[in-house]
Design an enzyme around this catalytic site. Sequence first.
Site, PDB file in Angstrom:
ATOM      1  N   SER A  41       0.689  -1.174   0.099  1.00  0.00           N
ATOM      2  CA  SER A  41       0.093   0.121   0.018  1.00  0.00           C
ATOM      3  C   SER A  41       0.810   1.163  -0.051  1.00  0.00           C
ATOM      4  O   SER A  41       0.275   2.316  -0.213  1.00  0.00           O
ATOM      5  CB  SER A  41      -0.926   0.125   0.982  1.00  0.00           C
ATOM      6  OG  SER A  41      -0.283   0.299   2.299  1.00  0.00           O
ATOM      7  N   LYS A  84       1.261   4.882   6.873  1.00  0.00           N
ATOM      8  CA  LYS A  84       0.774   5.694   5.766  1.00  0.00           C
ATOM      9  C   LYS A  84       1.193   7.320   5.697  1.00  0.00           C
ATOM     10  O   LYS A  84       1.877   7.567   6.501  1.00  0.00           O
ATOM     11  CB  LYS A  84      -0.896   5.840   5.776  1.00  0.00           C
ATOM     12  CG  LYS A  84      -1.633   4.513   5.769  1.00  0.00           C
ATOM     13  CD  LYS A  84      -1.761   3.882   4.437  1.00  0.00           C
ATOM     14  CE  LYS A  84      -2.767   2.635   4.734  1.00  0.00           C
ATOM     15  NZ  LYS A  84      -2.224   1.400   3.753  1.00  0.00           N
TER      16      LYS A  84
END
Length: 180
Positions: A41, A84
């Site tokens: 991701s 993230k």
Amino acid sequence: MSKKSVVKEIISWVVILLVAFIIGNCLNKYVLMKAVIPSGSMENTLRVGDHVFGFRLAYLFSEPKRGDVVMFDWPDDETVLYVKRIIGLPGETVEITDGKVYIWNDKEGKDKTMLVEDYLKEEPVGSFGIFEVPEGCYFMLGDNRNSSLDSRKWNNKYVQKEKIRCKAWFRYKPDFGWIK
């Protein structure tokens, strides 16, 4: 060599090892955090299997900034650590239309700035709507937007500041490099 000097030598080695152990544990608990990246991701910034150090003291005297890559407790299950990139700051409105991310400069969204994101793996697709980031919270996205489970898709969309554990800082395995 006398028995006394052998005992002194052993004791000095035990003390050195004990001090090293204590320093290592303190660094691990209060200064650095380690993580292994389990998914793609965050590609191309971080790849599957990368070993990463985070700096726990990064936000001691400053606020998290847009673009920082951080490690945090996932809002949908705080036992899971996520990595993230910060996109939306407290009080901001974020819009995602046709894969592009916009930060509103006014309350109606008539004046908005499109983020320039040169770290993305590929051209993102999809429209996800408008997100109003609450005070004290952040909106997070992965760099591999087309394959990232992030704020757009979570039940609890925002990460509270106190849940940010550290700023991802350095990749040390399989290769070395600073994280941008």
